[in-house]
Motif scaffolding. Structure first.
Motif, PDB file in Angstrom:
ATOM      1  N   UNK A  19     103.669  54.993 -59.275  1.00  0.00           N
ATOM      2  CA  UNK A  19     102.972  56.062 -58.759  1.00  0.00           C
ATOM      3  C   UNK A  19     102.654  55.772 -57.181  1.00  0.00           C
ATOM      4  N   UNK A  20     102.275  54.245 -57.119  1.00  0.00           N
ATOM      5  CA  UNK A  20     101.955  53.937 -55.655  1.00  0.00           C
ATOM      6  C   UNK A  20     103.077  54.054 -54.588  1.00  0.00           C
ATOM      7  N   UNK A  24     103.832  56.244 -51.427  1.00  0.00           N
ATOM      8  CA  UNK A  24     104.289  55.669 -49.892  1.00  0.00           C
ATOM      9  C   UNK A  24     105.510  56.659 -49.518  1.00  0.00           C
ATOM     10  N   UNK A  25     106.598  56.496 -50.458  1.00  0.00           N
ATOM     11  CA  UNK A  25     107.546  57.248 -49.697  1.00  0.00           C
ATOM     12  C   UNK A  25     107.620  58.709 -49.439  1.00  0.00           C
ATOM     13  N   UNK A  26     106.779  59.526 -50.208  1.00  0.00           N
ATOM     14  CA  UNK A  26     106.176  60.726 -49.912  1.00  0.00           C
ATOM     15  C   UNK A  26     105.606  60.872 -48.340  1.00  0.00           C
ATOM     16  N   UNK A  27     104.571  59.875 -48.214  1.00  0.00           N
ATOM     17  CA  UNK A  27     103.927  59.870 -47.033  1.00  0.00           C
ATOM     18  C   UNK A  27     104.891  59.560 -45.851  1.00  0.00           C
ATOM     19  N   UNK A  28     105.821  58.425 -46.198  1.00  0.00           N
ATOM     20  CA  UNK A  28     106.581  58.124 -45.031  1.00  0.00           C
ATOM     21  C   UNK A  28     107.711  59.348 -44.810  1.00  0.00           C
TER      22      UNK A  28
END
Length: 76
Positions: A19-20, A24-28
């Motif tokens: 999930x982390x 992170x990928x989504x926020x990037x």
């Protein structure tokens, strides 16, 4: 019994990491889309003289500005 408890803790930790990294990928990706939007907006504000200096025409810029924010030219 003792080994089963550690297996459950390992599964829980690996699930948390998944999930982390997904977050992170989504926020990037969101940051990249925001960057593209800003760059295209700045291109649209350039004067004709500045465009001539970098070798682009107003038509090139209009074509780039009309692209959707998710259309990333660097994505392969």
């Amino acid at each position: 019994m003792k080994g089963q408890k550690s297996l459950v803790l390992q599964y829980s930790a690996s699930r948390h990491n998944w999930f982390y990294y997904l977050g992170q990928g989504f926020s990037q990706q969101l940051l990249r889309w925001r960057q593209l939007h800003r760059q295209r907006r700045e291109l649209a504000r350039l004067s004709d003289a500045a465009l001539d200096d970098i070798g682009l025409s107003r038509a090139d810029i209009l074509r780039e500005v009309e692209r959707p924010f998710w259309d990333d030219p660097l994505k392969k």
